[in-house]
Write an enzyme that holds these catalytic residues in place. Structure first.
Site, PDB file in Angstrom:
ATOM      1  N   ARG A 144       0.725 -49.123  -5.894  1.00 29.05           N
ATOM      2  CA  ARG A 144       0.878 -48.230  -4.737  1.00 29.05           C
ATOM      3  C   ARG A 144       2.357 -47.913  -4.562  1.00 29.05           C
ATOM      4  O   ARG A 144       2.749 -46.792  -4.275  1.00 29.05           O
ATOM      5  CB  ARG A 144       0.298 -48.849  -3.459  1.00 29.05           C
ATOM      6  CG  ARG A 144       0.727 -48.058  -2.202  1.00 29.05           C
ATOM      7  CD  ARG A 144      -0.144 -48.268  -0.986  1.00 29.05           C
ATOM      8  NE  ARG A 144      -0.469 -49.635  -0.685  1.00 29.05           N
ATOM      9  CZ  ARG A 144       0.379 -50.555  -0.200  1.00 29.05           C
ATOM     10  NH1 ARG A 144       1.641 -50.244   0.072  1.00 29.05           N
ATOM     11  NH2 ARG A 144      -0.018 -51.785   0.017  1.00 29.05           N
TER      12      ARG A 144
ATOM     13  N   TYR B 279       0.087 -21.154   4.554  1.00 33.15           N
ATOM     14  CA  TYR B 279      -1.187 -21.681   4.052  1.00 33.15           C
ATOM     15  C   TYR B 279      -2.026 -22.213   5.220  1.00 33.15           C
ATOM     16  O   TYR B 279      -1.496 -22.880   6.121  1.00 33.15           O
ATOM     17  CB  TYR B 279      -0.888 -22.794   3.043  1.00 33.15           C
ATOM     18  CG  TYR B 279      -2.104 -23.480   2.513  1.00 33.15           C
ATOM     19  CD1 TYR B 279      -3.000 -22.797   1.699  1.00 33.15           C
ATOM     20  CD2 TYR B 279      -2.387 -24.803   2.834  1.00 33.15           C
ATOM     21  CE1 TYR B 279      -4.138 -23.426   1.213  1.00 33.15           C
ATOM     22  CE2 TYR B 279      -3.516 -25.436   2.345  1.00 33.15           C
ATOM     23  CZ  TYR B 279      -4.386 -24.733   1.545  1.00 33.15           C
ATOM     24  OH  TYR B 279      -5.511 -25.358   1.067  1.00 33.15           O
TER      25      TYR B 279
ATOM     26  N   LYS C 256      -2.019 -26.261  -8.175  1.00 38.92           N
ATOM     27  CA  LYS C 256      -1.938 -24.860  -8.562  1.00 38.92           C
ATOM     28  C   LYS C 256      -1.219 -24.750  -9.911  1.00 38.92           C
ATOM     29  O   LYS C 256      -1.674 -25.280 -10.887  1.00 38.92           O
ATOM     30  CB  LYS C 256      -1.253 -24.070  -7.434  1.00 38.92           C
ATOM     31  CG  LYS C 256      -1.789 -24.429  -6.025  1.00 38.92           C
ATOM     32  CD  LYS C 256      -3.260 -24.136  -5.811  1.00 38.92           C
ATOM     33  CE  LYS C 256      -3.835 -24.718  -4.532  1.00 38.92           C
ATOM     34  NZ  LYS C 256      -3.130 -24.422  -3.315  1.00 38.92           N
TER      35      LYS C 256
ATOM     36  N   ASP D 251       7.953 -24.395   0.943  1.00 35.81           N
ATOM     37  CA  ASP D 251       6.745 -24.518   0.127  1.00 35.81           C
ATOM     38  C   ASP D 251       6.825 -23.426  -0.931  1.00 35.81           C
ATOM     39  O   ASP D 251       6.665 -22.239  -0.653  1.00 35.81           O
ATOM     40  CB  ASP D 251       5.503 -24.359   1.011  1.00 35.81           C
ATOM     41  CG  ASP D 251       4.194 -24.526   0.235  1.00 35.81           C
ATOM     42  OD1 ASP D 251       4.189 -24.338  -0.992  1.00 35.81           O
ATOM     43  OD2 ASP D 251       3.168 -24.813   0.877  1.00 35.81           O
TER      44      ASP D 251
HETATM   45  C1  PLP Z   1      -3.041 -24.917  -2.010  1.00 35.77           C
HETATM   46  C2  PLP Z   1      -1.804 -24.851  -1.205  1.00 35.77           C
HETATM   47  C3  PLP Z   1      -1.404 -25.932  -0.401  1.00 35.77           C
HETATM   48  C4  PLP Z   1      -2.238 -27.177  -0.244  1.00 35.77           C
HETATM   49  O1  PLP Z   1      -2.351 -27.897  -1.419  1.00 35.77           O
HETATM   50  P1  PLP Z   1      -3.609 -28.869  -1.758  1.00 35.77           P
HETATM   51  O2  PLP Z   1      -3.261 -29.398  -3.084  1.00 35.77           O
HETATM   52  O3  PLP Z   1      -4.844 -28.027  -1.704  1.00 35.77           O
HETATM   53  O4  PLP Z   1      -3.641 -29.917  -0.674  1.00 35.77           O
HETATM   54  C5  PLP Z   1      -0.204 -25.820   0.277  1.00 35.77           C
HETATM   55  N1  PLP Z   1       0.554 -24.703   0.210  1.00 35.77           N
HETATM   56  C6  PLP Z   1       0.200 -23.651  -0.536  1.00 35.77           C
HETATM   57  C7  PLP Z   1       1.082 -22.449  -0.579  1.00 35.77           C
HETATM   58  C8  PLP Z   1      -0.986 -23.678  -1.267  1.00 35.77           C
HETATM   59  O5  PLP Z   1      -1.351 -22.607  -2.001  1.00 35.77           O
END
Ligand code: PLP
Length: 394
Positions: free
Chosen positions: A60, A113, A211, A186
């Site tokens: 962990r 998001y 992604k 982000d």
């Molecule tokens: C998908 C996404 C998230 C969240 O990510 P997860 O892996 O689904 O928790 C956050 N910000 C953006 C811009 C995203 O496209």
């Protein structure tokens, strides 16, 4: 792809980092000479003292496969520290809830998001008593007006999900510096290949590795990268000791494997996206296309300046009724209707049809048009993608 500020030497170096010397250095230490970092599943590591002390003791807290990926991702972003989490939302919530104290002040872009929006409007505001200001971050003046000396964190997505709005990272860095506050970005839609927020002066970068970084639609994960030692210590402590929301060794392996082809995939995503965007822009049933790589995007100049490419994400407004839009989605054969993005498969998502309870209605965050279609352009043949759209559109 021709970019206004193409820098081949940076991209070449990036590709070398992506393929990953961090991994081989680590495995050579064990004299096994693996070229690819093995998956270390052990939850615990034999204790020894003094010079023999182990780098890892309990998985962990730290794990060799995770450490290799964290090194690799930090290098990709040109940052000092990397941490990987069980999801993009785990990365975002750990960052925000750790760096903003209960009752603290946060300024966020209003196009964001949907999960981050819910985190900020419900958990952070309701449970932790945050004071959250959402602003249209396309104009840095709006950010400057909302920030004051008590602001704990400025948060922006760029380009945003799903409206493809940009925020001028350098301009917001100046605001954050003036008020001595932190600025987190982000950068999921751009991936580290096309945008380097830390180079532009941001303090923290987050990615949903689900992604583009993993890129194969088979692992949920997230990452945080920062140069700030203090921020890293706080987030690392929160993750290792209190929250325990780290990425599993198997998923670390998948992401590390995906990262190796990130440069090649991103070039191809972008090339296909440009073809799809141009096709959509010229179609009668399409009212508007939002793709930062098109000259018609209102922030195309900013995109060319702060990004080295435009990625595979876009959205468009369908010119027709919701019933016609649903028929279009059902008529697609190459594109799959569904959530998520950044994988090899092309996907479309219609927020008003598929996630009606999650879309911003313009109360505190940006309004999402009812006939907006978000497109994640994959790695198929570009002509097949355009032909699929041509056949399915009325
Ligand atoms: C998908 C996404 C998230 C969240 O990510 P997860 O892996 O689904 O928790 C956050 N910000 C953006 C811009 C995203 O496209």
């Amino acid at each position: 792809m021709t970019q206004d500020n193409d820098d081949d030497s940076y991209k070449n170096r990036f590709a070398t980092i992506a393929v990953g010397s961090a991994e081989t250095t680590r495995s050579n230490k064990d004299r096994t000479s693996d070229v690819v970092s093995p998956i270390h599943l052990s939850t615990t590591f034999e204790w020894s003292s003094g010079d023999e002390a182990n780098e890892h003791d309990y998985s962990r807290e730290s794990n060799p496969t995770r450490a290799a990926l964290e090194d690799q991702i930090a290098r990709l972003e040109g940052g000092k520290h990397g941490l990987v989490f069980a999801s993009g939302m785990a990365a975002i919530s750990t960052t925000i809830l750790t760096l903003v104290p209960p009752g603290g002040h946060l300024v966020s872009s209003d196009s964001i998001y949907s999960g981050t929006e819910k985190l900020l409007t419900e958990l952070a505001t309701g449970h932790f008593g945050f004071d959250v200001d959402f602003v249209d971050a396309r104009d840095p003046e709006n950010v400057a007006d909302a920030v004051d000396s008590d602001t704990d964190l400025i948060w922006a997505e760029t380009p945003t999900n799903p409206l493809m709005q940009l925020c001028d990272i350098r301009a917001v860095v100046d605001i954050a510096d003036n008020y001595n506050t932190l600025f987190g970005v982000d950068s999921t839609f751009a991936s580290p290949y096309f945008q380097a927020p830390l180079d532009l002066g941001a303090d923290i970068v987050v990615h949903s590795t689900t992604k583009y970084l993993n890129g194969h639609s088979d692992s949920i994960g997230g990452a945080v990268i920062t140069d700030e030692d203090g921020v890293f210590e706080q987030l690392s402590f929160a993750q290792r000791i209190g929250l325990g929301n780290m990425l599993s060794p198997f998923d670390c392996y998948l992401v590390a494997r995906g990262v190796k082809t990130l440069p090649a995939r991103m070039e191809h995503h972008e090339e296909n996206a440009m073809a799809v965007a141009r096709f959509l822009e010229n179609h009668d049933q399409v009212a508007r296309v939002y793709y930062p790589g098109l000259k018609s995007h209102p922030q195309h100049d900013l995109a060319s300046e702060q990004m080295s490419g435009y990625s595979g994400m876009m959205s468009f407004e369908f010119d027709g009724t919701l019933i016609e839009l649903e028929a279009f989605v059902e008529g697609l054969e190459v594109f799959t209707p569904g959530a998520s993005l950044g994988g090899a498969e092309s996907l479309v998502e219609v927020p008003s049809l598929m996630i009606p309870d999650e879309v911003g209605h313009g109360e505190s965050t940006a309004e999402i048009p009812e006939t907006l279609v978000r497109v994640s352009v994959g790695l198929e043949d570009a002509a097949d993608l355009c032909e699929d759209l041509r056949t399915a559109l009325p």
